[in-house]
Design an enzyme around this catalytic site. Structure first.
Site, PDB file in Angstrom:
ATOM      1  N   SER A   1      38.907  42.882  46.742  1.00  0.00           N
ATOM      2  CA  SER A   1      38.081  43.978  47.225  1.00  0.00           C
ATOM      3  C   SER A   1      38.470  45.308  46.600  1.00  0.00           C
ATOM      4  O   SER A   1      39.614  45.518  46.180  1.00  0.00           O
ATOM      5  CB  SER A   1      38.198  44.090  48.747  1.00  0.00           C
ATOM      6  OG  SER A   1      39.466  44.591  49.114  1.00  0.00           O
TER       7      SER A   1
ATOM      8  N   THR B   1      41.334  47.015  48.643  1.00  0.00           N
ATOM      9  CA  THR B   1      42.683  46.565  48.295  1.00  0.00           C
ATOM     10  C   THR B   1      43.068  47.038  46.902  1.00  0.00           C
ATOM     11  O   THR B   1      44.218  47.416  46.660  1.00  0.00           O
ATOM     12  CB  THR B   1      42.772  45.034  48.386  1.00  0.00           C
ATOM     13  OG1 THR B   1      42.448  44.620  49.710  1.00  0.00           O
ATOM     14  CG2 THR B   1      44.170  44.548  48.039  1.00  0.00           C
TER      15      THR B   1
ATOM     16  N   GLU C   1      39.667  43.483  38.922  1.00  0.00           N
ATOM     17  CA  GLU C   1      38.310  42.947  39.034  1.00  0.00           C
ATOM     18  C   GLU C   1      37.949  43.014  40.508  1.00  0.00           C
ATOM     19  O   GLU C   1      38.393  42.195  41.304  1.00  0.00           O
ATOM     20  CB  GLU C   1      38.249  41.518  38.503  1.00  0.00           C
ATOM     21  CG  GLU C   1      36.843  41.065  38.165  1.00  0.00           C
ATOM     22  CD  GLU C   1      36.248  40.152  39.198  1.00  0.00           C
ATOM     23  OE1 GLU C   1      35.745  40.687  40.225  1.00  0.00           O
ATOM     24  OE2 GLU C   1      36.274  38.934  39.000  1.00  0.00           O
TER      25      GLU C   1
ATOM     26  N   CYS D   1      32.304  36.790  43.105  1.00  0.00           N
ATOM     27  CA  CYS D   1      32.309  38.233  42.848  1.00  0.00           C
ATOM     28  C   CYS D   1      31.073  38.666  42.067  1.00  0.00           C
ATOM     29  O   CYS D   1      30.454  39.683  42.372  1.00  0.00           O
ATOM     30  CB  CYS D   1      33.568  38.623  42.076  1.00  0.00           C
ATOM     31  SG  CYS D   1      35.105  38.268  42.955  1.00  0.00           S
TER      32      CYS D   1
END
Length: 469
Positions: A222, A225, A243, A277
């Site tokens: 995320s 984070t 990423e 993702c």
């Protein structure tokens, strides 16, 4: 480790601190995984540091051979690894799911072994001669997510090892067995200390990112984070590849064939039950073909079997964890309350066993609705109507993320014009989410920075050095 039972026995914890891992399809225990503290992290770092000089001293060909042997080991244990993935992540065995992920991990190792960073001659004019080399960084810390726990781990491990680094990897606390099992299989052929695994939650991850022993941190997860990792690693000037969150947009142009694009759009959005993702997470469709596209995608959704991950007929599985299930459920409910129309799906049984959420298509939804502007990361696709391409582009580019995007249409030249105006690290035409080991991949805006895959990915886990003279 040629059976599932043997593989599980190799990674379950028999002493020390543990955490019980549940299967998302059945909510039954898979086993107890180890739970490591900072002392065990320091021990893993020490092993990696001790092994790194000898690993870096190997020739490029020797390291490539190790990666190919690691791929052989994965292929020899492919079915047990897939069985473990199916149980722990919930992704079915068939389709582009558990067996696919294991096979992709082996293939990615081989593809990475086949690549190397060439020495570049920068200047050679008779007076000055300069070359650009790329050297190992040292120890790489890899923090991986729960959605593709073996393949994304391989994306981080393979290039790091290829150029001469050693690795300490921390799999997600939701899927520790997948990371442990992958490493156990690969470590059958690697020298001791080259690849190390620690298991823990965000607290252990924070200890990793703040540790000056790591020359590089690679993270997939995320944006929230990722921001914390940037802050905690800043004092050490640690190199980062991030990423982060996506919420990928797709634009369907007026000349697209609804029947032709529906299947690829659906699987671009619902691959791994939407838990990818770079999945297509919001779709903008021209008014002229809106109803036909919505109906065609809904028909694909109705025909995609969802069920237990060990059922060979399943193509969609459960959401991996209850927390994520609640996010999807809440966003869909908010969309319905705002007047959006659920074409298919929705209304999950909250008392059913397992974290199953039906494949859900939501139409006639406002472009500012939470289901559109927040990354749902699950099996729900909002479809927004547009009449003017400028509106579609404005909505697609309005968010602060930009991992992937796609354009769908019959006229490739026109699709290319639209693609060039989309703000994303990768824009696909008439497909979504396809990755290739030779094609660099990375995000823009708050979707992160740094490149993975291909020669650019190898450079990202290396230190450039100019030799002048």
């Amino acid at each position: 480790m040629q059976t599932y039972e043997e593989l599980l026995d190799a990674v379950v914890a028999t002493d020390g601190d543990t955490v019980t891992i549940l299967a998302p399809a059945t909510e039954q225990p898979i086993g107890d995984a180890p739970w490591h503290d900072e002392a065990e992290l320091e021990a893993a770092i020490a092993r990696a540091q001790a092994a790194q000089p000898a690993w870096a001293a190997l020739s490029s060909a020797e390291r490539a051979d190790y990666l190919n042997r690691a791929a052989d080991a994965i292929e020899a244990a492919a079915e047990p690894l897939a069985q473990l993935l199916a149980r722990e992540v919930g992704k079915p065995l068939g389709g582009a799911n558990a067996r696919f992920e294991v096979g992709a991990s082996a293939n990615w190792l081989r593809a990475t072994a086949a690549q190397e960073v060439p020495v570049e001659t920068l200047v050679d004019d008779g007076e000055t001669y300069a070359e650009l080399h790329y050297r190992p960084i040292g120890v790489v810390g890899a923090i991986t997510p729960w959605n593709w726990p073996m393949m994304i781990a391989t994306w981080q491990i393979a290039p790091s090892l290829r150029v001469g680094n050693t690795v300490v990897i921390k799999p997600s606390e939701y899927t520790p067995f997948s990371g442990l099992a992958l490493a156990a299989v690969i470590n059958q052929v690697l020298p001791e200390g080259v690849l190390n695994v620690v298991v823990g939650d965000g607290e252990l991850g924070a200890a990793m990112t703040a540790n000056p022993a790591f020359g590089k941190i690679m993270f997939t997860g995320s944006t929230a984070t990722g921001t914390k990792i940037i802050e905690s690693s800043a004092a050490n000037i640690t190199r980062l590849t991030m990423e982060l969150g996506g919420n990928d947009a797709g634009i369907v142009l007026a000349d697209a064939d609804p029947q032709q694009v529906a299947g690829d759009i659906f699987w671009g959005a619902f691959l791994n039950t939407g838990q990818t993702c770079a999945a297509l997470k919001r779709l903008y469709v021209h008014d002229d073909i809106y109803d036909q596209v919505v109906d065609a995608i809904a028909q694909v959704a109705k025909s995609a079997p969802m069920g237990d991950s060990l059922d060979e007929d399943s193509l969609l599985g459960p959401v991996q964890n209850k927390r994520q299930w609640k996010i999807v459920d809440t966003l869909v409910k908010l969309a319905v309350e705002s007047g959006a129309r659920v074409v298919v799906g929705g209304n999950p049984d909250p008392d059913a066993t397992g974290y199953f959420y039906p494949a859900t298509i939501v139409a006639d939804i406002d472009p500012e609705n939470a289901l559109v502007v927040e990354e749902q990361f699950g099996p729900a696709l909002p479809i927004v109507r547009y009449s003017d391409i400028e509106d579609a582009l404005r909505w697609a580019n309005a968010l602060d993320v930009g991992l992937g995007a796609s354009v769908w249409g019959s006229d490739r030249a026109e699709a290319l014009k639209v693609a060039e105006r989309m703000e994303a690290g990768t824009v696909w035409i008439n497909k979504h989410g396809a990755v290739h080991p030779f094609i660099p991949f990375g995000g823009t805006k708050r979707s992160g920075y740094g490149m993975e895959f291909g020669v650019e990915g190898l450079k990202a886990v290396s230190v450039p050095q100019v030799i002048n003279g």
